[in-house]
Enzyme design. Sequence first.
Site, PDB file in Angstrom:
ATOM      1  N   LYS A 145      -2.503 -31.780 -23.445  1.00  0.00           N
ATOM      2  CA  LYS A 145      -2.836 -31.410 -24.829  1.00  0.00           C
ATOM      3  C   LYS A 145      -3.293 -29.958 -24.875  1.00  0.00           C
ATOM      4  O   LYS A 145      -4.228 -29.566 -24.182  1.00  0.00           O
ATOM      5  CB  LYS A 145      -3.940 -32.332 -25.364  1.00  0.00           C
ATOM      6  CG  LYS A 145      -4.536 -31.899 -26.707  1.00  0.00           C
ATOM      7  CD  LYS A 145      -5.559 -32.903 -27.241  1.00  0.00           C
ATOM      8  CE  LYS A 145      -6.319 -32.363 -28.440  1.00  0.00           C
ATOM      9  NZ  LYS A 145      -7.336 -33.305 -28.957  1.00  0.00           N
ATOM     10  N   ASP A 179      -9.883 -26.802 -32.174  1.00  0.00           N
ATOM     11  CA  ASP A 179      -9.824 -27.971 -33.052  1.00  0.00           C
ATOM     12  C   ASP A 179     -10.962 -27.936 -34.062  1.00  0.00           C
ATOM     13  O   ASP A 179     -12.093 -28.292 -33.750  1.00  0.00           O
ATOM     14  CB  ASP A 179      -9.897 -29.250 -32.187  1.00  0.00           C
ATOM     15  CG  ASP A 179      -9.777 -30.520 -33.025  1.00  0.00           C
ATOM     16  OD1 ASP A 179      -9.438 -30.418 -34.230  1.00  0.00           O
ATOM     17  OD2 ASP A 179     -10.009 -31.610 -32.460  1.00  0.00           O
ATOM     18  N   LYS A 229     -14.658 -31.029 -38.812  1.00  0.00           N
ATOM     19  CA  LYS A 229     -15.749 -31.428 -37.929  1.00  0.00           C
ATOM     20  C   LYS A 229     -17.068 -30.822 -38.410  1.00  0.00           C
ATOM     21  O   LYS A 229     -17.061 -29.768 -39.051  1.00  0.00           O
ATOM     22  CB  LYS A 229     -15.477 -30.903 -36.507  1.00  0.00           C
ATOM     23  CG  LYS A 229     -14.396 -31.636 -35.751  1.00  0.00           C
ATOM     24  CD  LYS A 229     -14.258 -31.066 -34.343  1.00  0.00           C
ATOM     25  CE  LYS A 229     -13.138 -31.761 -33.582  1.00  0.00           C
ATOM     26  NZ  LYS A 229     -13.383 -33.183 -33.331  1.00  0.00           N
ATOM     27  N   ARG A 283      -3.010 -36.668 -30.664  1.00  0.00           N
ATOM     28  CA  ARG A 283      -1.939 -37.664 -30.510  1.00  0.00           C
ATOM     29  C   ARG A 283      -0.677 -37.242 -31.285  1.00  0.00           C
ATOM     30  O   ARG A 283       0.436 -37.564 -30.868  1.00  0.00           O
ATOM     31  CB  ARG A 283      -2.446 -39.049 -30.935  1.00  0.00           C
ATOM     32  CG  ARG A 283      -2.817 -39.182 -32.378  1.00  0.00           C
ATOM     33  CD  ARG A 283      -3.756 -40.355 -32.642  1.00  0.00           C
ATOM     34  NE  ARG A 283      -5.132 -40.061 -32.244  1.00  0.00           N
ATOM     35  CZ  ARG A 283      -6.149 -40.914 -32.339  1.00  0.00           C
ATOM     36  NH1 ARG A 283      -5.949 -42.143 -32.795  1.00  0.00           N
ATOM     37  NH2 ARG A 283      -7.356 -40.557 -31.965  1.00  0.00           N
TER      38      ARG A 283
HETATM   39  N1  BES Z   1     -10.624 -33.064 -29.609  1.00  0.00           N
HETATM   40  C1  BES Z   1     -11.175 -34.204 -30.235  1.00  0.00           C
HETATM   41  C2  BES Z   1     -11.830 -35.172 -29.266  1.00  0.00           C
HETATM   42  C3  BES Z   1     -13.050 -34.697 -28.531  1.00  0.00           C
HETATM   43  C4  BES Z   1     -14.307 -35.011 -29.004  1.00  0.00           C
HETATM   44  C5  BES Z   1     -12.939 -34.028 -27.331  1.00  0.00           C
HETATM   45  C6  BES Z   1     -15.414 -34.598 -28.308  1.00  0.00           C
HETATM   46  C7  BES Z   1     -14.047 -33.616 -26.646  1.00  0.00           C
HETATM   47  C8  BES Z   1     -15.299 -33.902 -27.118  1.00  0.00           C
HETATM   48  C9  BES Z   1     -10.076 -34.965 -30.968  1.00  0.00           C
HETATM   49  O1  BES Z   1      -9.073 -34.200 -31.510  1.00  0.00           O
HETATM   50  C10 BES Z   1     -10.733 -35.685 -32.104  1.00  0.00           C
HETATM   51  O2  BES Z   1     -11.266 -35.033 -32.949  1.00  0.00           O
HETATM   52  N2  BES Z   1     -10.681 -37.007 -32.093  1.00  0.00           N
HETATM   53  C11 BES Z   1     -11.251 -37.792 -33.126  1.00  0.00           C
HETATM   54  C12 BES Z   1     -10.307 -38.925 -33.451  1.00  0.00           C
HETATM   55  C13 BES Z   1     -10.715 -39.726 -34.649  1.00  0.00           C
HETATM   56  C14 BES Z   1     -10.644 -38.881 -35.891  1.00  0.00           C
HETATM   57  C15 BES Z   1      -9.795 -40.911 -34.758  1.00  0.00           C
HETATM   58  C16 BES Z   1     -12.577 -38.343 -32.628  1.00  0.00           C
HETATM   59  O3  BES Z   1     -12.682 -38.709 -31.455  1.00  0.00           O
HETATM   60  O4  BES Z   1     -13.515 -38.354 -33.405  1.00  0.00           O
HETATM   61 ZN    ZN Z   2      -8.725 -32.391 -30.588  1.00  0.00          ZN
HETATM   62 MN    MN Z   3      -9.532 -33.474 -33.429  1.00  0.00          MN
END
Ligand code: BES
Ligand code: ZN
Ligand code: MN
Length: 497
Positions: free
Chosen positions: A265, A270, A277, A351
């Site tokens: 990835k 992000d 976020k 994803r």
């Molecule tokens: N990059 C994040 C996941 C992440 C969170 C990596 C904390 C490292 C530390 C990913 O893109 C994300 O935001 N995932 C979401 C998915 C959800 C919206 C279904 C998450 O985990 O909150």
């Molecule tokens: Zn991410």
């Molecule tokens: Mn994300």
Amino acid sequence: MKLTFSQTALSEVKADVLVAFIPSDTKRFAEAQKRITTEFPETKALFDSGDFKAKAASTAMVYCGGKAKSTRLVLVGIGEVEKVTLEGVRRASAAAAKTASGKKLKSLAVAVPSGLSLEAEHFGEAATEGFCLSAYKFTRYFSDKERTGNTLESITFCSDNKKVLADVKKGAEYAETVCGGTLLARALANTPDNDMYPEKLADAAEKAGKDAGFKVTVLDKKKIEALKMHGLLAVNQGSKRPPTFIVMEYNGGGKNDKPIVLVGKGVTFDTGGVSIKPAAGMGEMKMDMHGAATVISTMTAVAKLGMKVNLVGIVPATENMVSGSAVVPGDVIVYTNGVSVEVDNTDAEGRLILADALLYAQRYKPQACVDLATLTGACVVALGTVTTGMMGTDAQLKSRLKLAGDYTHEYVCELPLYEEYEDLIKGDITDIKNAGGRYAGAITAALFLKRFVGDMPWTHLDIAGTSILSSDGAYTPKGASGVGVRLLCDMLRKWKG
Ligand code: BES
Ligand code: ZN
Ligand code: MN
């Protein structure tokens, strides 16, 4: 790191610091004390004081006066000799390297201890890992050149046994190359988005390919459009910077050997997109391309080692930004395999781009495909920062990764992909949606990916917890850990059909 191997006593070499590993069990401790005090009489006062008990990874420094060739000797405890593990050696070496780097020392010589139940080759490997990986700092932006990380430039291993020394050399040289990969992964992942956006990440891959000897092809936005990579394009549409799709190929195996494909990835930042976020800690999301960093760096180590495998690395790279042109919740993406996806949450972007990469990976008809991604916060909740989440379709591949995880201490633990969980991502107007709510978040993310792997033997590694660290470990620094390089290299060197 320059490595040398010397069939002499420690007192005969000249280095900024000498290192002796000392076992803690009574008899062995007494033997070591006798040997060390004979070789280095200055250590007598330390031993007499009883302050140093050789507890695992404890250290004591002694200044060698008189006729000694070197100025400093660090004694490092390794605990009970029979119980010393590879991880124990890594930690003890890491402690020694920290002591040396704390004083900005450049050369270190270490005596190979006797009586360990570890093979000499494995000792050489673990010790080198500890020396190379500890005391790391990401120094790129310091104007004060006094702010250094690991200052060691050379390591000399000493043993009077020629065979032992030859075995140590084998392990140490392997580890030195692999750790070069781990350090590269840390550097790439720690670099912020303004210096490591998708085109820069592609440049870094090209540079790595030239340096190590593998082929790199970068698909630009036009090609990505032509290939109908709708997930990558959707995530990218809120960004000013174009996406890249990086393909790396190393052919060290037989002409007809099917390759192993690694997918990483590459979200260079992000924000979460429109499903934005919270501000606190968002800066960490510059490391959301750690999977990509691991893949590029593993390719580098494998090529430098000349491993006899065919290896392909694939990185979809983009930022995930908020803007007037960004993808919004409710938008629908249809992938080239026909699967339709509703973007329920724009923060579940990883994803969306991995799906295109996994579809692309199928062109290679690989014997195995492993993807690495900082994919879910849910995985961090489940396994913390110690263990990578593993989910996949192929028992043998999972077992290879589990063995490599136990060996390298880059642990992996399997979470299930039971089909009952699939209900959580069933779409209302599409086949699936990209977010499945709060429950089993790491699993629903992997089940999403599973829709795009076809019949490839596939395993997904969720490194969200293990790649982004908020405090220093024994030999892992705060920030990007470089996780995955040692794990994958160990799996690949032991591959055999
Ligand atoms: N990059 C994040 C996941 C992440 C969170 C990596 C904390 C490292 C530390 C990913 O893109 C994300 O935001 N995932 C979401 C998915 C959800 C919206 C279904 C998450 O985990 O909150
Ligand atoms: Zn991410
Ligand atoms: Mn994300």
